[in-house]
Design a protein around this motif. Structure first.
Motif, PDB file in Angstrom:
ATOM      1  N   ARG B 374      46.540 -25.385  59.377  1.00 34.97           N
ATOM      2  CA  ARG B 374      45.740 -24.167  59.243  1.00 34.97           C
ATOM      3  C   ARG B 374      44.472 -24.430  58.432  1.00 34.97           C
ATOM      4  O   ARG B 374      43.387 -23.914  58.744  1.00 34.97           O
ATOM      5  N   ILE B 375      44.609 -25.229  57.371  1.00 39.56           N
ATOM      6  CA  ILE B 375      43.408 -25.572  56.589  1.00 39.56           C
ATOM      7  C   ILE B 375      42.437 -26.368  57.466  1.00 39.56           C
ATOM      8  O   ILE B 375      41.218 -26.166  57.405  1.00 39.56           O
ATOM      9  N   GLY B 376      42.999 -27.253  58.284  1.00 34.73           N
ATOM     10  CA  GLY B 376      42.155 -28.040  59.187  1.00 34.73           C
ATOM     11  C   GLY B 376      41.365 -27.145  60.136  1.00 34.73           C
ATOM     12  O   GLY B 376      40.176 -27.391  60.400  1.00 34.73           O
ATOM     13  N   ASP B 377      42.012 -26.093  60.624  1.00 32.92           N
ATOM     14  CA  ASP B 377      41.302 -25.142  61.500  1.00 32.92           C
ATOM     15  C   ASP B 377      40.160 -24.464  60.754  1.00 32.92           C
ATOM     16  O   ASP B 377      39.078 -24.262  61.293  1.00 32.92           O
ATOM     17  N   SER B 378      40.418 -24.098  59.494  1.00 28.73           N
ATOM     18  CA  SER B 378      39.362 -23.455  58.697  1.00 28.73           C
ATOM     19  C   SER B 378      38.207 -24.418  58.443  1.00 28.73           C
ATOM     20  O   SER B 378      37.037 -24.035  58.507  1.00 28.73           O
ATOM     21  N   LEU B 379      38.537 -25.672  58.159  1.00 27.16           N
ATOM     22  CA  LEU B 379      37.499 -26.683  57.923  1.00 27.16           C
ATOM     23  C   LEU B 379      36.594 -26.774  59.151  1.00 27.16           C
ATOM     24  O   LEU B 379      35.361 -26.754  59.054  1.00 27.16           O
ATOM     25  N   GLN B 380      37.238 -26.839  60.309  1.00 25.90           N
ATOM     26  CA  GLN B 380      36.493 -26.928  61.579  1.00 25.90           C
ATOM     27  C   GLN B 380      35.647 -25.674  61.801  1.00 25.90           C
ATOM     28  O   GLN B 380      34.483 -25.746  62.188  1.00 25.90           O
ATOM     29  N   SER B 381      36.233 -24.526  61.487  1.00 26.99           N
ATOM     30  CA  SER B 381      35.537 -23.266  61.736  1.00 26.99           C
ATOM     31  C   SER B 381      34.356 -23.080  60.785  1.00 26.99           C
ATOM     32  O   SER B 381      33.298 -22.618  61.177  1.00 26.99           O
ATOM     33  N   VAL B 382      34.521 -23.458  59.530  1.00 24.78           N
ATOM     34  CA  VAL B 382      33.473 -23.226  58.532  1.00 24.78           C
ATOM     35  C   VAL B 382      32.383 -24.291  58.611  1.00 24.78           C
ATOM     36  O   VAL B 382      31.194 -23.977  58.560  1.00 24.78           O
ATOM     37  N   CYS B 383      32.792 -25.564  58.731  1.00 25.41           N
ATOM     38  CA  CYS B 383      31.808 -26.653  58.696  1.00 25.41           C
ATOM     39  C   CYS B 383      31.363 -27.083  60.085  1.00 25.41           C
ATOM     40  O   CYS B 383      30.436 -27.870  60.208  1.00 25.41           O
ATOM     41  N   LYS B 384      32.039 -26.591  61.140  1.00 27.13           N
ATOM     42  CA  LYS B 384      31.756 -27.021  62.507  1.00 27.13           C
ATOM     43  C   LYS B 384      31.963 -28.528  62.676  1.00 27.13           C
ATOM     44  O   LYS B 384      31.283 -29.183  63.468  1.00 27.13           O
ATOM     45  N   LEU B 385      32.860 -29.063  61.885  1.00 23.91           N
ATOM     46  CA  LEU B 385      33.155 -30.494  61.933  1.00 23.91           C
ATOM     47  C   LEU B 385      34.649 -30.670  61.713  1.00 23.91           C
ATOM     48  O   LEU B 385      35.259 -29.939  60.939  1.00 23.91           O
ATOM     49  N   ARG B 386      35.230 -31.643  62.382  1.00 27.52           N
ATOM     50  CA  ARG B 386      36.622 -31.949  62.155  1.00 27.52           C
ATOM     51  C   ARG B 386      36.782 -32.862  60.946  1.00 27.52           C
ATOM     52  O   ARG B 386      35.920 -33.679  60.669  1.00 27.52           O
ATOM     53  N   GLY B 387      37.909 -32.721  60.260  1.00 29.05           N
ATOM     54  CA  GLY B 387      38.190 -33.611  59.151  1.00 29.05           C
ATOM     55  C   GLY B 387      39.683 -33.678  58.902  1.00 29.05           C
ATOM     56  O   GLY B 387      40.441 -32.837  59.389  1.00 29.05           O
ATOM     57  N   LYS B 388      40.097 -34.703  58.166  1.00 32.29           N
ATOM     58  CA  LYS B 388      41.508 -34.816  57.795  1.00 32.29           C
ATOM     59  C   LYS B 388      41.789 -33.921  56.600  1.00 32.29           C
ATOM     60  O   LYS B 388      40.907 -33.687  55.771  1.00 32.29           O
ATOM     61  N   ILE B 389      43.023 -33.429  56.500  1.00 31.22           N
ATOM     62  CA  ILE B 389      43.438 -32.649  55.337  1.00 31.22           C
ATOM     63  C   ILE B 389      44.510 -33.460  54.614  1.00 31.22           C
ATOM     64  O   ILE B 389      45.435 -33.983  55.243  1.00 31.22           O
ATOM     65  N   GLU B 390      44.351 -33.586  53.298  1.00 33.69           N
ATOM     66  CA  GLU B 390      45.324 -34.349  52.511  1.00 33.69           C
ATOM     67  C   GLU B 390      45.785 -33.464  51.350  1.00 33.69           C
ATOM     68  O   GLU B 390      44.965 -33.047  50.532  1.00 33.69           O
TER      69      GLU B 390
END
Lengths: 411, 411
Positions: B374-390
């Motif tokens: 879910r955090i990964g989805d927010s990262l993608q939605s807010v930054c328009k970029l994919r990233g890993k969540i740790e």
């Protein structure tokens, strides 16, 4: 919203017809001398004799569906672009078809339709048509520039960000598909975003059922008017506030032909829309769109005197539009090529809650299961659209050679 | 690739400095009379006295980081756009910052950089910068138009479709991020797509490490030259085939200031890039970019005589660019707001195989697990970029108030 873009659209209908026919010989001569394609197909034609619709109807038709092969033979434009055109952009549409844009002002003739839709000089336009590879976004810009409207090039997606922009900049105009306008306005209701500035919409890229137009009005739009355009021909016809059919653009000649015989249909009958452009930069002659429409008899009460069409009434072949994107039988074939497990496939396009939806029904051999996800990825990759995948037993699909079934209701 | 765009770029350096200083008083007077912002901040300034760099250095700085608040107070442009500017488009960049484009030819001054990058009249340019909301795509178009190059507005994504277009249309020029060029060329090698037409690239939006430039050369590019631009200021500096620093654009005044004190740095020291534009349509004066750079002493062997910068050397604040997109501390705060389970977060930006990568490291309370997706989805939605969540234990992250850590190597 009254007023007219110029005196051309309200002139006497006979005066228009005389002017169009008077322009034909020069345009045919230009196409023949400036382009390789028309030099070839009009080799035996005397341009000076093309002074009537009857004479025009004897010239060969150039089919949109033939353009991919023509462009392969004569890259990049199939010999359709004049040799000395000042090219500014090249777009790609599915097929693939490559479309030119030259430096001619309002290359796609969109300004007239925008004026009819209520856009006026200085109005800010929120444009949600895509700018990437497809010409849709640019077509809107060329029209906005012609009317004198600044544009927010919003493009597709990023609904939340678009709502923020609309609330901050307060555009009065919207351009895009009607279904995306509905998504924006409904999301705004849910989130409390302010879209109250939006008054007029010029929509296209998909059908606008009356129910959807009503919903958009209830969501706050004063007017939602359609434009009918193609990537090669630009704006062919547009709605006016009279809401009686779509008025044909100026400086083009529209014929409605029987899809099978190619003969002009009896006035009012449904047939294929075939267009001749009178602009020098892209002299397309008798260009067959593959779209179905019919002439609506009479004259618009808005004062515009040109011929009216009943709007887009489907495709002469199976190619259709889903959420504003062309979906073609060749795409379904490509998905089958990628998944040999699919014995037969049929894409069914429906309407769910006023939005386009699609389901790819696949006959697969017994024992094949769990490949829906991979086929779904291919559908997304090939068509650039999401859809459901439904696996069915061999023999379940109708035996009518249809790769695409358009099950949407247009009433 | 030799030759120059015009005589301005090879004129005597002293003659340029004299011309720039002679233009300052008129531009300051124009900004003061035509815009609300400069009318206010220059109320006590006599424009006619601003005839030297020393006098310019006494004028107040306008910070890019202040623009969002300025625009909220005076929508839409914070009083920076002249009242009678002929607005054509409005863009949005993260902040949000709204950027105008007027009908001035080559509004962003990109033509000079393109010419230096090897683009010539008639060359077809494949443009992979985005056109949607961001001005990047349009900045390229304005430069291509200035040089006389038709453009394929490819935009972002759709790698396979882009490779088909490149093979069919055979563009000689590429514009976009260097990392996307690498993706295109490598995918072409894998799939056998023909990209042999591509010779010259003008890249930007992210750093170009020497290793990546080398790889792009091995993949077939003759030249890969960088442009340094911002959405407000346009092209600030550009590389030439001499590959010695970035040459400052004409008709702008660049200062390098100490980020903390605002004083001009000693020649050659690193500081914040502050730009004064001399164009009438957008008279930004002492506009502080937040970017770090330094003057490279000497003159370019390519014959261009203007001041040279060492290129983009990072951000004066924590804002950084990942894959060409700005990522800002406020975005990380927004993700934390959406997920109260996150006690503390830090975005770590790294380089993996010459491409930008990012990992959001989140301190979460014991017992919280499985929320990465879910955090990964927010990262993608807010930054328009994919990233890993740790997910990490409370107390694991450094206690330095940094929301973004740029761990990339720029050598």
């Amino acid at each position: 919203m009254s007023g007219h873009y110029d005196v051309l659209e309200t002139r006497d209908a006979e005066a228009r017809e005389t002017a169009l026919m008077a322009a034909l010989p020069g345009q045919v001569a230009h196409a023949k001398s400036a382009t390789d394609h028309y030099a070839e197909v009009l080799a035996a034609v005397d341009p000076h004799a093309v002074t009537s619709r009857a004479a025009l109807a004897k010239l060969p038709v150039t089919r949109k569906s033939s353009v991919p092969a023509m462009q392969k033979a004569r890259p990049p434009f199939g010999g359709l672009l004049p040799r000395h055109a000042r090219l500014v952009r090249i777009f790609q549409s599915p097929g693939p078809i490559y479309e030119p844009e030259t430096d001619q002002a309002d290359f796609w003739g969109y300004g007239r339709g925008f004026y009819a839709a209520g856009f006026r000089e200085g109005d800010l336009i929120h444009n949600t048509f895509a700018y990437h590879l497809t010409p849709a976004g640019r077509m809107v810009e060329s029209g906005a520039r012609a009317v004198g409207c600044p544009v927010i090039p919003a493009g597709t997606g990023n609904t939340e960000q678009q709502l923020k922009v609309i609330a901050d900049l307060r555009p009065s105009g919207y351009c895009g598909t009607p279904s995306f306008l509905k998504i924006l306005l409904e999301r705004a209701r849910e989130t409390g975003a302010d879209t109250s500035s939006l008054e007029h919409a010029s929509v296209g890229g998909e059908a606008l059922p009356p129910a959807l137009r009503k919903v958009l009005g209830e969501l706050g739009m004063k007017t939602v008017l359609q434009g009918y355009a193609t990537a090669e021909l630009g704006l062919i016809a547009y709605e006016s506030p009279a809401l009686e059919g779509m008025i044909v653009n100026e400086n083009i000649v529209v014929e409605i032909l029987h899809p099978a015989t190619g003969d002009p249909v009896t006035a009012g009958e449904v047939g294929e829309v075939v267009v001749t452009l009178l602009k020098p930069d892209y002299p397309l002659l008798r260009f067959a769109t593959g779209d179905l429409s019919a002439v609506l008899p009479g004259t618009s009460p808005c004062g515009r005197t040109n011929m009216r069409l009943r709007g887009w009434m489907g495709r002469a072949d199976q190619t259709t539009k889903v959420k504003g994107m062309f979906v073609m039988p060749t795409m379904i074939a490509e998905i089958q090529r990628r998944h040999p497990e699919i014995l037969k496939a049929r894409l069914v396009v429906t309407t769910v809650d006023n939005l386009d939806a699609m389901t790819l029904r696949c006959e697969v051999a017994p024992g094949t299961a769990g490949i829906e996800h991979r086929i779904g990825d291919s559908l997304q990759s090939v068509c650039k659209l999401r859809g459901k995948i439904e696996l069915v037993a061999p023999g379940s699909l109708p035996n009518d050679f249809k790769a695409i079934e358009d099950a949407r209701k247009y009433d």
